[in-house]
Design a protein around this motif. Structure first.
Motif, PDB file in Angstrom:
ATOM      1  N   ARG A 151       0.811  -1.181  -0.239  1.00  0.00           N
ATOM      2  CA  ARG A 151       0.095  -0.085  -0.076  1.00  0.00           C
ATOM      3  C   ARG A 151       1.041   1.435   0.186  1.00  0.00           C
ATOM      4  NH1 ARG A 151      -5.130   0.069   0.607  1.00  0.00           N
ATOM      5  NH2 ARG A 151      -5.148   2.487   1.396  1.00  0.00           N
ATOM      6  N   LEU A 152       1.762   1.324   0.746  1.00  0.00           N
ATOM      7  CA  LEU A 152       2.911   2.543   0.802  1.00  0.00           C
ATOM      8  C   LEU A 152       3.321   2.629  -0.766  1.00  0.00           C
ATOM      9  CD1 LEU A 152       4.338   4.701   2.149  1.00  0.00           C
ATOM     10  CD2 LEU A 152       6.247   2.937   2.972  1.00  0.00           C
ATOM     11  N   TRP A 153       3.817   1.704  -1.374  1.00  0.00           N
ATOM     12  CA  TRP A 153       4.431   1.623  -2.582  1.00  0.00           C
ATOM     13  C   TRP A 153       3.669   2.093  -3.721  1.00  0.00           C
ATOM     14  CZ3 TRP A 153       6.052  -3.402  -5.767  1.00  0.00           C
ATOM     15  CH2 TRP A 153       6.802  -2.838  -6.719  1.00  0.00           C
ATOM     16  N   ALA A 154       2.333   1.786  -3.431  1.00  0.00           N
ATOM     17  CA  ALA A 154       1.265   2.170  -4.513  1.00  0.00           C
ATOM     18  C   ALA A 154       1.010   3.617  -4.174  1.00  0.00           C
ATOM     19  CB  ALA A 154       0.155   1.019  -4.204  1.00  0.00           C
TER      20      ALA A 154
ATOM     21  N   PRO B  60       9.449   1.367 -16.547  1.00  0.00           N
ATOM     22  CA  PRO B  60      10.233   2.226 -16.088  1.00  0.00           C
ATOM     23  C   PRO B  60       9.227   3.367 -15.526  1.00  0.00           C
ATOM     24  CG  PRO B  60      11.009   1.741 -18.371  1.00  0.00           C
ATOM     25  CD  PRO B  60       9.586   0.750 -17.958  1.00  0.00           C
ATOM     26  N   ALA B  61       9.575   4.092 -14.317  1.00  0.00           N
ATOM     27  CA  ALA B  61       8.743   5.184 -13.858  1.00  0.00           C
ATOM     28  C   ALA B  61       8.710   6.109 -14.651  1.00  0.00           C
ATOM     29  CB  ALA B  61       9.371   5.383 -12.320  1.00  0.00           C
ATOM     30  N   THR B  62       7.333   6.566 -14.843  1.00  0.00           N
ATOM     31  CA  THR B  62       7.140   8.063 -15.771  1.00  0.00           C
ATOM     32  C   THR B  62       7.175   9.145 -14.584  1.00  0.00           C
ATOM     33  OG1 THR B  62       5.822   6.987 -17.156  1.00  0.00           O
ATOM     34  CG2 THR B  62       5.492   9.146 -17.243  1.00  0.00           C
ATOM     35  N   MET B  63       6.656   9.129 -13.350  1.00  0.00           N
ATOM     36  CA  MET B  63       6.761   9.962 -12.355  1.00  0.00           C
ATOM     37  C   MET B  63       7.620   9.740 -11.340  1.00  0.00           C
ATOM     38  SD  MET B  63       5.076  12.397 -13.922  1.00  0.00           S
ATOM     39  CE  MET B  63       4.299  13.396 -12.379  1.00  0.00           C
ATOM     40  N   PRO B  64       8.235  10.401 -10.434  1.00  0.00           N
ATOM     41  CA  PRO B  64       8.916   9.923  -9.087  1.00  0.00           C
ATOM     42  C   PRO B  64       8.017   9.432  -8.146  1.00  0.00           C
ATOM     43  CG  PRO B  64       8.580  12.241  -9.418  1.00  0.00           C
ATOM     44  CD  PRO B  64       8.162  11.797 -10.671  1.00  0.00           C
ATOM     45  N   PHE B  65       8.477   8.585  -7.272  1.00  0.00           N
ATOM     46  CA  PHE B  65       7.784   8.264  -6.099  1.00  0.00           C
ATOM     47  C   PHE B  65       7.465   9.441  -5.153  1.00  0.00           C
ATOM     48  CE2 PHE B  65       7.456   6.576  -1.755  1.00  0.00           C
ATOM     49  CZ  PHE B  65       6.675   5.403  -1.989  1.00  0.00           C
ATOM     50  N   ARG B  66       6.429   9.606  -4.605  1.00  0.00           N
ATOM     51  CA  ARG B  66       6.127  10.746  -3.980  1.00  0.00           C
ATOM     52  C   ARG B  66       4.762  10.790  -3.345  1.00  0.00           C
ATOM     53  NH1 ARG B  66       3.484  15.926  -3.962  1.00  0.00           N
ATOM     54  NH2 ARG B  66       2.571  15.416  -6.335  1.00  0.00           N
ATOM     55  N   LEU B  67       4.792  10.724  -2.039  1.00  0.00           N
ATOM     56  CA  LEU B  67       3.646  10.609  -1.170  1.00  0.00           C
ATOM     57  C   LEU B  67       3.146  12.132  -0.936  1.00  0.00           C
ATOM     58  CD1 LEU B  67       4.922   8.239   1.826  1.00  0.00           C
ATOM     59  CD2 LEU B  67       3.255   7.649  -0.258  1.00  0.00           C
ATOM     60  N   ILE B  68       1.797  12.257  -1.422  1.00  0.00           N
ATOM     61  CA  ILE B  68       1.002  13.487  -1.217  1.00  0.00           C
ATOM     62  C   ILE B  68       1.221  14.229   0.232  1.00  0.00           C
ATOM     63  CG2 ILE B  68      -1.081  14.833  -1.606  1.00  0.00           C
ATOM     64  CD1 ILE B  68      -1.656  12.846  -3.471  1.00  0.00           C
ATOM     65  N   ARG B  69       0.808  13.307   1.091  1.00  0.00           N
ATOM     66  CA  ARG B  69       1.133  14.005   2.455  1.00  0.00           C
ATOM     67  C   ARG B  69       1.606  12.816   3.403  1.00  0.00           C
ATOM     68  NH1 ARG B  69      -4.182  14.955   0.746  1.00  0.00           N
ATOM     69  NH2 ARG B  69      -4.729  12.902   1.313  1.00  0.00           N
TER      70      ARG B  69
ATOM     71  N   LEU C 104       2.156   7.940   6.184  1.00  0.00           N
ATOM     72  CA  LEU C 104       3.059   7.166   6.934  1.00  0.00           C
ATOM     73  C   LEU C 104       2.569   6.796   8.361  1.00  0.00           C
ATOM     74  CD1 LEU C 104       6.581   8.544   6.133  1.00  0.00           C
ATOM     75  CD2 LEU C 104       5.578   6.201   5.389  1.00  0.00           C
ATOM     76  N   ALA C 105       1.923   7.731   8.955  1.00  0.00           N
ATOM     77  CA  ALA C 105       1.350   7.514  10.181  1.00  0.00           C
ATOM     78  C   ALA C 105      -0.142   6.625  10.204  1.00  0.00           C
ATOM     79  CB  ALA C 105       0.614   9.010  10.781  1.00  0.00           C
ATOM     80  N   VAL C 106      -0.738   6.738   9.198  1.00  0.00           N
ATOM     81  CA  VAL C 106      -1.903   5.909   9.085  1.00  0.00           C
ATOM     82  C   VAL C 106      -1.427   4.365   8.995  1.00  0.00           C
ATOM     83  CG1 VAL C 106      -4.001   5.051   7.388  1.00  0.00           C
ATOM     84  CG2 VAL C 106      -3.478   7.483   8.111  1.00  0.00           C
ATOM     85  N   LEU C 107      -0.446   4.156   8.192  1.00  0.00           N
ATOM     86  CA  LEU C 107       0.120   2.827   7.772  1.00  0.00           C
ATOM     87  C   LEU C 107       0.651   2.431   9.246  1.00  0.00           C
ATOM     88  CD1 LEU C 107       1.419   3.048   4.081  1.00  0.00           C
ATOM     89  CD2 LEU C 107      -0.468   1.793   4.873  1.00  0.00           C
ATOM     90  N   ALA C 108       1.241   3.207   9.782  1.00  0.00           N
ATOM     91  CA  ALA C 108       1.916   2.606  10.964  1.00  0.00           C
ATOM     92  C   ALA C 108       0.995   2.192  12.088  1.00  0.00           C
ATOM     93  CB  ALA C 108       3.008   3.692  11.668  1.00  0.00           C
TER      94      ALA C 108
END
Length: 212
Positions: free
Chosen positions: A68-71, A167-176, A181-185
């Motif tokens: 889920r974090l990766w996605a 190949p990634a078209t856009m960089p890995f980026r979390l919006i918030r 990360l807090a929700v997943l933790a």
């Protein structure tokens, strides 16, 4: 080829259907929580067998949270704006839903309840498959030939092996990032704590295995 906004405007009914199905999915998911807890409490296997399922359950739980974090990092702010088919979405069209399923199965296995595991799979298919089908119809109307090409080289849930990543078209980026990360933790720790709490309650009540 017509612009994406023009194609989206042609399917308002499908958008409303997806919203309705998502409301049902969320309501059904919340209703399933007490059902699964009840099954885990009263249909858990013997303690020795539970130890054998805890490690696979923990691995599934960690894999689900990681997926889920990766996605989330791959889709970023691109949801509904462009077809994301790289990273976690390479060969796998619904990694977020698969991550949720792995988390759910991880909890059931860590708790040692095969009844809860079977019930969780059935509930997931019942609640999520209609949403997935509707979302894929919407994506087909949005992205046309690009979506069809993506479908030919991908699967809804389980990717073909070996998993060939685009190949990634856009960089890995979390919006918030802090919030996500807090929700997943919290989710990870909450599931582990719930499984351990149920185990302690069973021990405290001295319930026999497969009490139901």
């Amino acid at each position: 080829m017509k612009s994406i906004p023009a194609m989206v405007r042609r399917s308002p009914d499908l958008g409303l259907e997806i919203k309705r199905l998502n409301r049902l999915r969320l309501a059904g998911s919340f209703c399933m929580i007490p059902v699964l807890l009840f099954l885990v409490l009263f249909s858990a296997a013997a303690e020795g067998l539970q130890y054998a399922t805890r490690i696979p359950g923990a691995l599934l739980l960690a894999a689900g949270v990681g997926l889920r974090l990766w996605a989330l990092g791959c889709i970023g702010a691109n949801k509904k704006r462009m077809l994301v088919c790289w990273g976690a979405y390479s060969g796998l069209r619904h990694p977020l839903y698969l991550g949720s399923l792995l988390i759910l199965l991880g909890f059931c296995l860590m708790s040692g309840s095969w009844s809860a595991t079977a019930c969780a799979i059935a509930a997931f298919l019942l609640l999520y498959l209609p949403v997935i089908r509707a979302e894929e119809r919407l994506l087909a109307s949005q992205f046309g030939d690009a979506w069809q090409s993506y479908c030919r080289r991908s699967r809804a849930f389980f990717p073909r092996l070996p998993w060939r990543r685009e190949p990634a078209t856009m960089p890995f980026r979390l919006i918030r990032p802090r919030r996500e990360l807090a929700v997943l933790a919290v989710l990870l720790l909450g599931v582990v704590a719930a499984a351990e709490l149920v185990r302690l309650v069973r021990i405290g009540l001295d319930l026999p295995p497969y009490f139901l």
